[in-house]
Design a protein around this motif. Structure first.
Motif, PDB file in Angstrom:
ATOM      1  N   LYS A  41      10.998   0.323 -13.961  1.00 44.90           N
ATOM      2  CA  LYS A  41       9.952   0.452 -12.946  1.00 44.90           C
ATOM      3  C   LYS A  41      10.598   0.408 -11.553  1.00 44.90           C
ATOM      4  CE  LYS A  41       5.680  -1.803 -11.602  1.00 44.90           C
ATOM      5  NZ  LYS A  41       4.948  -3.045 -11.654  1.00 44.90           N
ATOM      6  N   VAL A  42      10.150   1.295 -10.689  1.00 41.74           N
ATOM      7  CA  VAL A  42      10.682   1.329  -9.325  1.00 41.74           C
ATOM      8  C   VAL A  42       9.504   1.397  -8.361  1.00 41.74           C
ATOM      9  CG1 VAL A  42      11.970   2.740  -7.657  1.00 41.74           C
ATOM     10  CG2 VAL A  42      12.844   2.503  -9.981  1.00 41.74           C
ATOM     11  N   THR A  43       9.525   0.526  -7.360  1.00 44.52           N
ATOM     12  CA  THR A  43       8.463   0.568  -6.344  1.00 44.52           C
ATOM     13  C   THR A  43       9.109   0.815  -4.989  1.00 44.52           C
ATOM     14  OG1 THR A  43       7.158  -0.989  -7.630  1.00 44.52           O
ATOM     15  CG2 THR A  43       6.550  -0.736  -5.320  1.00 44.52           C
ATOM     16  N   ILE A  44       8.592   1.808  -4.287  1.00 42.18           N
ATOM     17  CA  ILE A  44       9.165   2.147  -2.975  1.00 42.18           C
ATOM     18  C   ILE A  44       8.066   2.312  -1.936  1.00 42.18           C
ATOM     19  CG2 ILE A  44      11.239   3.336  -3.846  1.00 42.18           C
ATOM     20  CD1 ILE A  44       9.546   5.960  -3.045  1.00 42.18           C
ATOM     21  N   GLU A  45       8.500   2.262  -0.667  1.00 43.09           N
ATOM     22  CA  GLU A  45       7.526   2.451   0.417  1.00 43.09           C
ATOM     23  C   GLU A  45       8.170   3.276   1.530  1.00 43.09           C
ATOM     24  OE1 GLU A  45       5.042  -0.982   1.452  1.00 43.09           O
ATOM     25  OE2 GLU A  45       5.686  -0.638   3.518  1.00 43.09           O
ATOM     26  N   TYR A  46       7.511   4.369   1.886  1.00 45.52           N
ATOM     27  CA  TYR A  46       7.976   5.154   3.042  1.00 45.52           C
ATOM     28  C   TYR A  46       7.349   4.566   4.300  1.00 45.52           C
ATOM     29  CZ  TYR A  46       9.686   8.835  -0.091  1.00 45.52           C
ATOM     30  OH  TYR A  46      10.366   9.542  -1.039  1.00 45.52           O
ATOM     31  N   ASN A  95      12.098   8.771 -17.548  1.00 46.68           N
ATOM     32  CA  ASN A  95      10.659   8.518 -17.373  1.00 46.68           C
ATOM     33  C   ASN A  95      10.317   7.113 -16.872  1.00 46.68           C
ATOM     34  OD1 ASN A  95      10.028  11.130 -18.245  1.00 46.68           O
ATOM     35  ND2 ASN A  95      10.401  10.474 -20.365  1.00 46.68           N
ATOM     36  N   ALA A  96      11.117   6.644 -15.930  1.00 42.16           N
ATOM     37  CA  ALA A  96      10.819   5.334 -15.328  1.00 42.16           C
ATOM     38  C   ALA A  96       9.504   5.435 -14.544  1.00 42.16           C
ATOM     39  CB  ALA A  96      11.952   4.936 -14.393  1.00 42.16           C
ATOM     40  N   ALA A  97       8.778   4.319 -14.494  1.00 39.84           N
ATOM     41  CA  ALA A  97       7.511   4.305 -13.744  1.00 39.84           C
ATOM     42  C   ALA A  97       7.818   4.219 -12.245  1.00 39.84           C
ATOM     43  CB  ALA A  97       6.684   3.105 -14.180  1.00 39.84           C
ATOM     44  N   LEU A  98       7.121   5.033 -11.471  1.00 38.74           N
ATOM     45  CA  LEU A  98       7.322   5.012 -10.019  1.00 38.74           C
ATOM     46  C   LEU A  98       6.022   4.655  -9.311  1.00 38.74           C
ATOM     47  CD1 LEU A  98       8.940   5.669  -7.386  1.00 38.74           C
ATOM     48  CD2 LEU A  98       8.170   8.039  -7.648  1.00 38.74           C
ATOM     49  N   ASN A  99       6.090   3.617  -8.487  1.00 32.76           N
ATOM     50  CA  ASN A  99       4.978   3.303  -7.585  1.00 32.76           C
ATOM     51  C   ASN A  99       5.470   3.580  -6.184  1.00 32.76           C
ATOM     52  OD1 ASN A  99       3.164   2.306  -9.537  1.00 32.76           O
ATOM     53  ND2 ASN A  99       4.341   0.394  -9.608  1.00 32.76           N
ATOM     54  N   ALA A 100       4.759   4.450  -5.485  1.00 33.89           N
ATOM     55  CA  ALA A 100       5.220   4.799  -4.133  1.00 33.89           C
ATOM     56  C   ALA A 100       4.084   4.668  -3.143  1.00 33.89           C
ATOM     57  CB  ALA A 100       5.755   6.231  -4.127  1.00 33.89           C
ATOM     58  N   ARG A 101       4.418   4.166  -1.981  1.00 36.87           N
ATOM     59  CA  ARG A 101       3.454   4.111  -0.880  1.00 36.87           C
ATOM     60  C   ARG A 101       3.872   5.204   0.099  1.00 36.87           C
ATOM     61  NH1 ARG A 101      -1.447   2.173  -0.145  1.00 36.87           N
ATOM     62  NH2 ARG A 101      -1.851   1.877   2.048  1.00 36.87           N
ATOM     63  N   LEU A 102       2.995   6.202   0.250  1.00 35.31           N
ATOM     64  CA  LEU A 102       3.359   7.370   1.066  1.00 35.31           C
ATOM     65  C   LEU A 102       2.144   7.812   1.871  1.00 35.31           C
ATOM     66  CD1 LEU A 102       5.225   9.863   1.705  1.00 35.31           C
ATOM     67  CD2 LEU A 102       4.350  10.906  -0.389  1.00 35.31           C
ATOM     68  N   ASN A 103       2.319   7.946   3.170  1.00 36.32           N
ATOM     69  CA  ASN A 103       1.229   8.385   4.061  1.00 36.32           C
ATOM     70  C   ASN A 103      -0.051   7.576   3.838  1.00 36.32           C
ATOM     71  OD1 ASN A 103       2.985  10.394   4.907  1.00 36.32           O
ATOM     72  ND2 ASN A 103       2.227  11.858   3.385  1.00 36.32           N
ATOM     73  N   GLY A 104       0.110   6.279   3.692  1.00 32.58           N
ATOM     74  CA  GLY A 104      -1.049   5.402   3.546  1.00 32.58           C
ATOM     75  C   GLY A 104      -1.681   5.412   2.164  1.00 32.58           C
ATOM     76  N   LYS A 105      -1.109   6.157   1.227  1.00 28.56           N
ATOM     77  CA  LYS A 105      -1.689   6.218  -0.123  1.00 28.56           C
ATOM     78  C   LYS A 105      -0.740   5.595  -1.134  1.00 28.56           C
ATOM     79  CE  LYS A 105      -4.454  10.389   0.266  1.00 28.56           C
ATOM     80  NZ  LYS A 105      -4.076  11.737   0.582  1.00 28.56           N
ATOM     81  N   SER A 106      -1.330   5.038  -2.215  1.00 30.72           N
ATOM     82  CA  SER A 106      -0.499   4.505  -3.305  1.00 30.72           C
ATOM     83  C   SER A 106      -0.438   5.537  -4.413  1.00 30.72           C
ATOM     84  CB  SER A 106      -1.097   3.210  -3.853  1.00 30.72           C
ATOM     85  OG  SER A 106      -1.005   2.230  -2.853  1.00 30.72           O
ATOM     86  N   ILE A 107       0.770   5.801  -4.875  1.00 28.82           N
ATOM     87  CA  ILE A 107       0.979   6.831  -5.902  1.00 28.82           C
ATOM     88  C   ILE A 107       1.605   6.181  -7.127  1.00 28.82           C
ATOM     89  CG2 ILE A 107       2.334   8.905  -6.470  1.00 28.82           C
ATOM     90  CD1 ILE A 107       2.308   9.451  -3.369  1.00 28.82           C
TER      91      ILE A 107
END
Ligand SMILES: Cc1cc2nc3c(=O)[nH]c(=O)nc-3n(C[C@H](O)[C@H](O)[C@H](O)COP(=O)(O)OP(=O)(O)OC[C@H]3O[C@@H](n4cnc5c(N)ncnc54)[C@H](O)[C@@H]3O)c2cc1C
Ligand code: FES
Length: 357
Positions: free
Chosen positions: A351-356, A268-280
């Motif tokens: 915590k993991v932050t990624i960007e597509y 259950n690590a926290a995921l912040n993702a930037r995908l198709n111009g949106k932050s998730i």
């Protein structure tokens, strides 16, 4: 953004006891969309047991012949999609298909004067067959030497088609089969068809024999390899030993058995993702990859093979740590620059932050 099109299955042929060949009808208005180069693959999408899954399959048809798109699918032990396709797909069914992609292809031209060395093992024949047929039909001055490995005579995909090509183009196409585990009585096969089969795998020794047996016809040579990981590595090594420049060697991996390293991924690590111009913002349930966590939450991240091969799911790790189960596509520079394959990455930090891109 990856677009899928619903294509109608017009033919299903039981190629061997473990494989089927499926032909698709491409409507006229999609001809350009589904144009492809010999060696490329398409990606199929299914919903199996309530889960969306995608797999890539190389086209074994030729783009220069007026024929339907064809793929050949071999069963993988305990494999979800390969067995689903072999067991369920019938003519008249519709399948969601993403147009062709991939960097493994031959630039076939009528004016070419080349020697092609083609190395295939098992289902790795599919893109090789497309290249082979396209070259034979298009390049009248080129010569093709092919080495094809299988377990037994019964498991050879496209045997009849290859025999026909040998009859039609025997003046510039040579094929050697090798069998690692002939099914029943090797002695019978050996006695009756001695000149047709070699014994053993596609490995360094047999490749070296093959290259010595069939020296260059035209100096301009290209080498195409498709099969399991070890076969690709062995073939490449044998070619390097005779000083074939790596720029002349083209390889396609189908993924394959991954010995998953036991890693203590964070639950259950926290995921912040930037995908198709949106932050998730979401979490990654235990045992799930970043990609699967996003798909389960009904987001639409890019992906095709889900096997670490195609790099469609590539994204940049901006914060945190991950472990990649399998990486057959990112090079060292990309990894050093922080790129990861989201289909193979599990979190190793809270915590993991990624960007597509
Ligand atoms: C670019 C590309 C082109 C491909 N072209 C073809 C093709 O033309 N024909 C074809 O049959 N397949 C092809 N594949 C492989 C195909 O995409 C699937 O990986 C394969 O059908 C297995 O999927 P599955 O869902 O049945 O197995 P999964 O359920 O994904 O896997 C089940 C188990 O089998 C292992 N496994 C997965 N794939 C393989 C494999 N290829 N060999 C051995 N073990 C494996 C896994 O590690 C796992 O342990 C291609 C793959 C890529 C990336
Ligand atoms: S989807 Fe192909 S490498 Fe991840």
């Amino acid at each position: 953004m990856s677009t899928f099109y619903n294509l109608k299955v017009i033919d299903v042929v039981q190629e061997t006891s473990e494989s089927v060949v499926i032909a698709f009808d491409v409507p006229y208005e999609l001809y350009e969309t589904f144009d492809y180069k010999p060696g490329q693959y398409v990606t199929l999408k299914f919903n199996i047991n309530g889960e969306e899954v995608r797999r890539s399959y190389s086209l074994c048809s030729s783009p220069v012949l007026e024929e339907p798109l064809r793929i050949g699918v071999k069963r993988v032990k305990d494999g979800l999609v390969s067995n689903y396709i072999n067991d369920n797909i019938r003519p008249g069914d519709f399948i969601e298909v993403m147009p062709a992609d991939g960097r493994f292809y031959a630039d076939v031209k009528k004016s070419n004067y080349k020697t092609y060395y083609l190395f295939a093992a098992g289902s790795g024949i599919t893109p090789i067959l497309s290249i082979l047929r396209t070259v034979l039909v298009t390049e009248e001055r080129s010569y093709v030497y092919m080495f094809y490995g299988n377990k037994s005579e019964e498991t050879i995909m496209f045997k009849k088609e290859l025999d026909t090509l040998l009859q039609d183009y025997g003046d510039r196409f040579i094929l050697e089969h090798t069998l690692s585990r002939p099914k029943a009585k090797w002695s019978d096969l050996w006695n009756t068809k001695q000149e047709e089969y070699r014994k053993g795998r596609v490995d360094e020794k047999s490749i070296t024999w093959f290259i010595n047996e069939y020296p260059l016809y035209a100096q301009n040579a290209e080498y195409y390899i498709c099969g399991p990981g070890a076969m690709i590595a062995n073939t490449e090594k044998a070619l390097q030993q005779i000083d074939v420049p790596s720029s002349r060697i083209y390889k396609e991996s189908f993924g394959g058995k991954v010995v998953q390293q036991e890693v203590a991924a964070i639950a259950n690590a926290a995921l912040n993702a930037r995908l198709n111009g949106k932050s998730i913002t979401t979490t990654i349930p235990q045992g799930k990859t970043i990609l699967r966590a996003l798909i389960d939450q009904k987001y639409n991240p890019p992906y095709s093979c889900e096997g670490g091969v195609c790099s469609t799911c590539k994204c940049k790790l901006k914060e945190g740590k991950v472990h990649m189960h399998n990486n057959l596509s990112l090079d060292e520079e990309e990894v050093a620059a922080g790129y990861i394959l989201s289909c193979q990455s599990v979190p190793m930090s809270d915590k993991v932050t990624i960007e597509y891109s």
